[in-house]
Design a protein around this motif. Structure first.
Motif, mmCIF file in Angstrom:
data_model
loop_
_atom_site.group_PDB
_atom_site.id
_atom_site.type_symbol
_atom_site.label_atom_id
_atom_site.label_comp_id
_atom_site.label_asym_id
_atom_site.label_seq_id
_atom_site.Cartn_x
_atom_site.Cartn_y
_atom_site.Cartn_z
ATOM 1 N N ARG A 70 0.767 41.106 36.414
ATOM 2 C CA ARG A 70 1.831 41.321 36.663
ATOM 3 C C ARG A 70 2.879 39.777 36.162
ATOM 4 N N HIS A 71 4.226 40.492 35.416
ATOM 5 C CA HIS A 71 5.287 39.327 35.350
ATOM 6 C C HIS A 71 6.682 39.719 34.907
ATOM 7 N N ALA A 72 7.415 39.438 35.073
ATOM 8 C CA ALA A 72 8.514 39.225 34.688
ATOM 9 C C ALA A 72 9.581 38.210 34.008
ATOM 10 N N ILE A 73 10.222 38.739 33.081
ATOM 11 C CA ILE A 73 10.813 37.720 32.219
ATOM 12 C C ILE A 73 12.220 37.007 32.846
ATOM 13 N N MET A 74 12.994 36.114 33.431
ATOM 14 C CA MET A 74 14.419 35.618 34.070
ATOM 15 C C MET A 74 15.283 36.246 32.453
ATOM 16 N N ASN A 75 17.049 35.726 33.515
ATOM 17 C CA ASN A 75 17.894 35.686 32.680
ATOM 18 C C ASN A 75 17.705 34.912 31.796
ATOM 19 N N ASN A 76 17.803 33.943 32.233
ATOM 20 C CA ASN A 76 17.909 32.805 31.022
ATOM 21 C C ASN A 76 16.190 32.841 29.558
ATOM 22 N N ARG A 77 15.759 33.491 29.627
ATOM 23 C CA ARG A 77 14.849 34.080 28.955
ATOM 24 C C ARG A 77 13.693 32.399 28.794
ATOM 25 N N LEU A 78 13.547 31.238 29.268
ATOM 26 C CA LEU A 78 12.951 30.190 29.984
ATOM 27 C C LEU A 78 11.897 30.079 30.929
ATOM 28 N N HIS A 79 12.231 31.151 31.997
ATOM 29 C CA HIS A 79 11.973 31.296 33.262
ATOM 30 C C HIS A 79 9.977 32.427 33.269
ATOM 31 N N VAL A 80 9.535 32.335 33.670
ATOM 32 C CA VAL A 80 8.473 33.835 34.132
ATOM 33 C C VAL A 80 8.130 33.913 35.353
ATOM 34 N N LEU A 81 8.820 34.847 36.050
ATOM 35 C CA LEU A 81 8.235 34.709 37.344
ATOM 36 C C LEU A 81 6.616 35.650 37.228
ATOM 37 N N THR A 82 5.431 35.035 37.584
ATOM 38 C CA THR A 82 4.601 35.992 37.865
ATOM 39 C C THR A 82 3.603 36.716 38.862
ATOM 40 N N MET A 83 2.411 36.974 39.234
ATOM 41 C CA MET A 83 1.988 37.292 39.920
ATOM 42 C C MET A 83 0.136 37.411 39.669
ATOM 43 N N ASP A 84 -0.749 36.660 40.212
ATOM 44 C CA ASP A 84 -1.824 37.194 40.289
ATOM 45 C C ASP A 84 -2.877 37.086 40.984
ATOM 46 N N SER A 85 -4.403 37.860 40.703
ATOM 47 C CA SER A 85 -4.937 38.387 41.292
ATOM 48 C C SER A 85 -5.320 38.509 42.572
ATOM 49 N N ALA A 86 -4.798 37.311 42.710
ATOM 50 C CA ALA A 86 -4.101 36.827 43.912
ATOM 51 C C ALA A 86 -3.390 36.853 45.024
ATOM 52 N N GLU A 87 -2.158 38.033 44.734
ATOM 53 C CA GLU A 87 -0.985 37.948 45.113
ATOM 54 C C GLU A 87 -0.004 37.136 45.365
ATOM 55 N N HIS A 88 -0.103 35.908 44.376
ATOM 56 C CA HIS A 88 0.193 34.556 45.070
ATOM 57 C C HIS A 88 1.174 34.214 43.701
ATOM 58 N N ILE A 89 2.403 34.705 43.797
ATOM 59 C CA ILE A 89 4.032 34.239 43.257
ATOM 60 C C ILE A 89 4.470 32.589 42.620
ATOM 61 N N ILE A 133 8.361 27.888 30.458
ATOM 62 C CA ILE A 133 7.344 28.059 29.227
ATOM 63 C C ILE A 133 7.892 26.984 28.436
ATOM 64 N N THR A 134 8.629 26.756 28.003
ATOM 65 C CA THR A 134 8.706 25.594 26.962
ATOM 66 C C THR A 134 7.996 24.868 27.591
ATOM 67 N N ARG A 135 7.870 24.654 28.887
ATOM 68 C CA ARG A 135 6.764 23.456 29.546
ATOM 69 C C ARG A 135 5.612 23.349 29.132
ATOM 70 N N GLY A 136 4.880 24.968 29.437
ATOM 71 C CA GLY A 136 4.025 25.790 30.096
ATOM 72 C C GLY A 136 2.965 25.140 30.906
ATOM 73 N N GLU A 137 3.888 25.021 32.617
ATOM 74 C CA GLU A 137 3.771 24.593 33.327
ATOM 75 C C GLU A 137 4.436 25.630 34.795
ATOM 76 N N VAL A 138 4.327 25.857 35.606
ATOM 77 C CA VAL A 138 4.398 25.922 36.794
ATOM 78 C C VAL A 138 5.853 25.269 37.387
ATOM 79 N N ALA A 139 7.143 25.762 37.664
ATOM 80 C CA ALA A 139 8.350 25.378 38.073
ATOM 81 C C ALA A 139 7.709 25.357 39.608
ATOM 82 N N ALA A 140 7.562 26.260 40.166
ATOM 83 C CA ALA A 140 8.009 26.898 41.496
ATOM 84 C C ALA A 140 6.598 27.884 42.005
ATOM 85 N N GLU A 141 5.963 27.380 43.258
ATOM 86 C CA GLU A 141 4.920 28.547 43.492
ATOM 87 C C GLU A 141 5.650 29.131 45.186
ATOM 88 N N TYR A 142 5.813 30.429 45.034
ATOM 89 C CA TYR A 142 6.467 30.672 46.175
ATOM 90 C C TYR A 142 4.835 30.861 47.082
#
Length: 246
Positions: free
Chosen positions: A198-217, A222-231
């Motif tokens: 699952r995913h959602a594109i943020m308002n700034n169009r630079l970040h994407v919020l994702t949920m994986d199959s283990a339900e981790h958010i 997306i400009t760097r292709g790396e995780v900015a924050a883990e929740y």
């Protein structure tokens, strides 16, 4: 070359010209899996109608139908001699079926639907590799063929004779004890990384919020292709709303 699709039929193509030779009809659901014999004479297909069909490409017709699964068939693989088929699908179960005697055996049951199966050569140890949506690969040691006899004889029998319709498969389920898997745990497990579901594109169009199959958010840059924050495991909708309001 043979292909299957949502039109509930198989198409046979000439790879040299790219032209369609003929179409094979018989399934009443989407064709989800195909296996060809080494000589290109026979073809197996698995469908969302729960059936496995054996086709004679020379005669351009279905010669056998196997009702083994209780849900959609997603994966097929055969032994080198094309005498035995291993099948898996949405019911999470993997069966081995003798194409001559029609005897089928429940080899093992996964915790998720089976997307793909592959046989390991005997020279490398043998076994059946199974892939599921949980992103891990598991190797199971299955028999290379179904041994004759014992088809429906004893309590908790593992074998049954495959019928030719979903009704016949349902009848087997009613008349016989629930088959017990030949194996309860895999011989080898290769753990994979949880996939993004699952995913959602943020308002700034630079970040994407994702949920994986283990339900981790997680929040991705997306400009760097790396995780900015883990929740961790938090409510996806609540975290999405929180980030959208920032």
């Amino acid at each position: 070359m043979v292909s299957g699709s949502t039109e509930k039929a198989l198409r046979v193509w000439d790879p040299r010209t790219g032209s369609k030779n003929f179409k094979l009809k018989g399934h009443v659901g989407n064709v989800r899996a195909i296996a060809l014999d080494p000589n290109g004479r026979l073809c197996l297909s698995g469908s969302s109608d729960n059936l496995i069909r054996l086709w004679d490409l020379g005669q351009q017709r279905c010669v056998q139908t196997f009702a083994v699964h209780t849900d959609s068939v997603w994966a097929l693989t055969t032994d080198a001699s094309f005498n035995t088929v291993y099948s898996g699908g949405r019911d999470c179960k993997v069966y081995v079926t003798d194409l001559h005697t029609r005897e089928s055996q429940l080899l093992f049951q996964e915790s998720h639907p089976v997307n793909k199966l592959a046989l390991e050569p005997e020279s490398l140890g043998g076994g059946v590799w199974a892939a599921t949506p949980d992103c891990s690969l598991r190797k199971w040691f299955g028999r290379s063929a179904v041994e004759p006899g014992e088809a429906t004889s004893s309590r908790g029998a593992r074998r049954f004779v495959a019928g030719s319709s979903p009704f016949a498969r349902q009848r087997v389920s009613l008349d016989l004890p629930t088959p017990t898997p030949a194996q309860n745990s895999p011989a080898v497990t290769i753990a994979g990384c949880p996939g993004i579901v699952r995913h959602a594109i943020m308002n700034n169009r630079l970040h994407v919020l994702t949920m994986d199959s283990a339900e981790h958010i997680a929040l991705w840059d997306i400009t760097r292709g790396e995780v900015a924050a883990e929740y961790g495991r938090v409510n996806f909708e609540a975290k999405e709303q929180e980030l959208m309001e920032q």
